[in-house]
Design an enzyme around this catalytic site. Structure first.
Site, short mmCIF file in Angstrom:
data_model
loop_
_atom_site.label_atom_id
_atom_site.label_comp_id
_atom_site.label_asym_id
_atom_site.label_seq_id
_atom_site.Cartn_x
_atom_site.Cartn_y
_atom_site.Cartn_z
N LYS A 141 1.08 4.14 -2.74
CA LYS A 141 0.83 5.59 -2.49
C LYS A 141 1.83 6.51 -2.72
CE LYS A 141 -3.62 5.02 -1.45
NZ LYS A 141 -4.98 5.29 -2.14
N TYR B 198 0.76 -1.17 0.09
CA TYR B 198 -0.07 -0.01 0.02
C TYR B 198 0.71 1.22 -0.03
CZ TYR B 198 -3.78 2.98 1.66
OH TYR B 198 -4.81 4.11 1.79
#
Length: 287
Positions: free
Chosen positions: A168, A164
């Site tokens: 991001k 993640y």
């Protein structure tokens, strides 16, 4: 025209949580919305049309204009159809909010390639697919707005979120490059790092913290970044619980060596190299 009135905006992952808040607020301020949502679970499995359809009905019931899209933005063709639906329904596309996301958390030493790949496909590739399809429209009309959903995990890192955080963080690099390439065409690109209570964060923060982080706090910031009055591009904005701030990179004064240094010389001056007391905004020396 001011704000987002009359603009056509595609919001991915808009069936629940933050995406839903973005879609509803933008529609309430006169934007015409493509509500994209695959309707899957938090880990990306499954699919259903009910989430996107419900948001569209809510917008229409309030007098707004919206159409639903149920495609998977992780797929190139699916991302393209989000923009195609905007053009078919409303004749144009003015903005993209790349918000769709999934979670497959796990400590790095336990993370398999499938979980790594699935998260990057939705967050990073999904944003690329939709924005890339909208980009020629933005260039031709010399106007466009891109908002991608980054995260404090991508800015600072977070245990159990290597996949993640990598996705991001990649989105920050993407918007900074889009800001450079889009500037001459009136295209602005920014990143929002929301702190909000949604199904994505339900078991990540304590209940007493989540109570203060309603998604509604983030939506007005996204609306500003999409609006005609916005002039910022390449910025990373953190928003949640009433607090809004910008995050930026800085560089130390550093050290200039007259010749190729030895490892020992680097070690001797390491404290000086990394000293941020006189930091200045970071500048790309080759761009």
């Amino acid at each position: 025209m001011s704000g987002v009135e009359g603009r056509v905006v595609a919001v991915t992952g808009a069936g629940n949580g933050l995406g839903r808040e973005y879609a509803l607020l933008l529609a309430a301020h006169g934007a015409r919305i493509v509500v994209n949502d695959l309707g899957g679970a938090r880990d990306g499995t499954g699919a259903a049309s009910t989430a996107a359809d419900a948001v569209v009905e809510e917008i229409r019931a309030a007098g707004g204009e919206a159409v639903a899209n149920h495609d998977n933005v992780a797929d190139e063709a699916g991302g393209a159809r989000v923009v195609a639906d905007a053009v078919e329904a409303f004749g144009r596309i003015d903005g993209v909010v790349a918000n769709a996301g999934i979670l497959r958390d796990g400590a790095f030493h336990k993370m398999g390639e499938a979980d790594w790949d699935a998260v990057l496909k939705v967050h990073l590739y999904g944003s690329f697919h939709v924005v890339r399809e909208a980009w020629p429209h933005f260039r031709e009309q010399r106007h466009g707005r891109v908002v991608v959903a980054t995260s404090t995990s991508g800015i600072y890192g977070n245990f159990g979120q290597a996949n993640y955080g990598a996705a991001k963080g990649g989105l920050i690099g993407l918007v900074r490059t889009l800001a450079i390439e889009g500037g001459r065409y009136g295209i602005l690109a920014n990143a929002i790092a929301p702190m909000a209570a949604t199904r994505m964060t339900a078991d990540i923060a304590p209940a007493e913290v989540l109570e203060k982080l309603g998604p509604a706090h983030v939506a007005p910031v996204v609306a500003h970044l999409l609006g005609d009055e916005c002039t910022d591009s390449g910025s990373v904005i953190v928003a949640g619980g009433g607090q809004v701030h910008r995050v930026a990179q800085f560089q130390s004064k550093g050290v200039t060596f007259a010749d190729v240094p030895t490892p020992e010389q680097v070690t001797d001056r390491w404290a000086e190299i990394t000293d941020l007391s006189g930091a200045v905004p970071g500048v790309n020396p080759v761009g």
